[in-house]
Design an enzyme around this catalytic site. Sequence first.
Site, PDB file in Angstrom:
ATOM      1  N   ILE A  16       0.818  -1.206   0.000  1.00 52.03           N
ATOM      2  CA  ILE A  16       0.000   0.000   0.000  1.00 52.03           C
ATOM      3  C   ILE A  16       0.857   1.262   0.000  1.00 52.03           C
ATOM      4  O   ILE A  16       0.665   2.162  -0.802  1.00 52.03           O
ATOM      5  CB  ILE A  16      -0.948   0.017   1.221  1.00 52.03           C
ATOM      6  CG1 ILE A  16      -1.919  -1.175   1.160  1.00 52.03           C
ATOM      7  CG2 ILE A  16      -1.719   1.324   1.301  1.00 52.03           C
ATOM      8  CD1 ILE A  16      -2.808  -1.303   2.372  1.00 52.03           C
ATOM      9  N   GLY A  19       6.715   4.406   4.470  1.00 54.09           N
ATOM     10  CA  GLY A  19       6.946   5.579   5.293  1.00 54.09           C
ATOM     11  C   GLY A  19       8.346   5.554   5.846  1.00 54.09           C
ATOM     12  O   GLY A  19       9.148   4.647   5.569  1.00 54.09           O
ATOM     13  N   GLY A  20       8.675   6.567   6.644  1.00 54.48           N
ATOM     14  CA  GLY A  20      10.012   6.638   7.217  1.00 54.48           C
ATOM     15  C   GLY A  20      10.291   5.530   8.200  1.00 54.48           C
ATOM     16  O   GLY A  20      11.449   5.186   8.451  1.00 54.48           O
ATOM     17  N   ASP A 133       2.049  11.648  18.065  1.00 54.86           N
ATOM     18  CA  ASP A 133       2.437  11.862  16.665  1.00 54.86           C
ATOM     19  C   ASP A 133       1.200  12.168  15.819  1.00 54.86           C
ATOM     20  O   ASP A 133       0.989  11.593  14.757  1.00 54.86           O
ATOM     21  CB  ASP A 133       3.158  10.628  16.132  1.00 54.86           C
ATOM     22  CG  ASP A 133       3.942  10.928  14.848  1.00 54.86           C
ATOM     23  OD1 ASP A 133       4.236  12.105  14.589  1.00 54.86           O
ATOM     24  OD2 ASP A 133       4.231   9.982  14.107  1.00 54.86           O
TER      25      ASP A 133
END
Length: 623
Positions: A16, A19-20, A133
């Site tokens: 999908i 990310g980091g 976050d």
Amino acid sequence: MPGRVLDGRYRLVRHIADGGMASVWEAVDQRLDREVAVKILRRGLADDEAFASRFQREARSAARLNDPHVVAVFDQGVDDGDRFLVMELVPGRTLREVIHGEAPLTARAAIDLVVPLADALGVAHRAGIVHRDVKPENVIIREDGRVKVADFGLARAVTAQTVTATDGTILGTVSYLSPEQVERGIADARSDVYAAGLVLYELLTGEKAVEGESPIHVAYQHVHGAVGRPSDRVPSVPEALDEVVRWATSRDAADRPADGAALAERLRGIRRELPLDELDARPRAGDRAVTAPTVALSRDQVPGGRRAIATPVQPHRATGATGVTTAPRRPWRWLIPLLALVLLVGGGAAWWFGAGPGAPATVPAVVGVPVDEARSRLDAAHLDAVVEEAFDETVPRGTVIKAAPGEGASLHRTDDVTVYVSRGPERYPVPQVVGQPGAAAQQAVKDAHLSLGRLTEAYDEKVPAGSVVSASPSPGSPLKPLAAVDLVVSKGRQPLPVPALAGKTTDDARAALTAVGLTYAEAPQREYSTTVPDGAVIRQDPATGTRFKGDTVTVTVSKGPELVAVPSVTGSSKADARRVLEAAGFTVKVSSPLGEVFGLVSQQRPGGGGKAPKGSTVTIVVV
């Protein structure tokens, strides 16, 4: 990777996103036959033992959240060195995509998106969980419009890496850090509110409230700057939303809403109070600033400086056909910004490792103090308390038993210190097992950390056979681990023998039935009996066998023999006399002491005209 099965259960279907910190896959839970999302962490994170421990702990906490606006966490594990998190699969788009494609939004649209975000945070805050976050990338709008907040299980576990990394993904995260997270490395519910306020700002304006050339620059502005009013960039933003953004993003956490629920409540109030023309006014193309204001920082504004005054650099004015006024080119024009950037990064690094989250910290004394006091001491030392509860026979409930690392240990700010807090003596209540089937009750006792004691059986009029009648000690009693619990299991209703009642008087029959727990009843009609005296029992139903307590035994009571008129047969022939008496229901006895010369009845006993029991004997004397 497609087709790989994690932990023998989760089959990866489609990649999908990346990310980091992780890559996200659509997968199928082969055990429950449902679609899920699997987030596989980067190897660098998964290989860190401290991170792995924190990740497991936070994933368990997040899994306890149950709210329609929270992306559910189903499972976590490790497969061939890859640490993964299994979550609810939410088809839709992120709030970042909405901002890129549609912002600035109307006041109503922005409120409609931030209220469920704040509601989700409120649920977590009530459970003692801080997201840490909050950002548009972690807010998903499902295809049916429901807003879902993700990564509750990951946020705290990666806080340190989030702050210190330098790629574009991390910079985006730093844009939403609260001043206290940057300055002291701590976070609470109000830190999440701060980030939610920045998200609201971004929805209303289409621009980030805090931007910069580097993570350190952005972090500096969080600590020393102030978030502007959304209406400064988009004039159509209502004043009430300016005030909410100012409230939520106050530099001092004490001036913000206490938690997500408080923010959601205020936004709902604004939605009710604002007139429709302000709620639904679509920002005009000219409302949005041509360029985002750039913050110019002087030398005394770098991290560690005394003053912090952000001076916006105004956009160029449009003139003539070209629309933009340009300045003459000078070869040295990049020197001053380059020097400022070097000073900024150098000063920021000094601040980071000297007074920021990278600075050293020492574990204070927390053993023997209440847990709230321990939290305060660790907070003052710029360390995070991770509370684990443990039983203790001597340390009072709510008091710290030990800490790991222990007192005096050297750590870095924002590091975790596990505080083991006493739950008091380890006691387990006897479970409520009365009425449960025996096997289930025995398992419940074992599941309650207790052991099975004596198991006996007894008749019971109410509890079905095989189910528990009683427990000793009684349910709810606190016991030490593996203490014995005795159970009495029902044999069902007790069978009662039916006593023989024939020939007994009614009083005696009633007493005999009552004594064994049965109910006495009489047949509606009494009957004649030549053998059973009046008032005595002729027969009973049932005659033998067993019945249960309260069952009825019906008796038929005698009226004694039936009395009939005795015919007079004196002077009759013997034959006629016998025929008449037998017809009347008597037995005839003949006596001939002198012989039967004439064959006539000279006398009878009893005499004619009276009454005698039917079936009794009438004696006639024949001469």
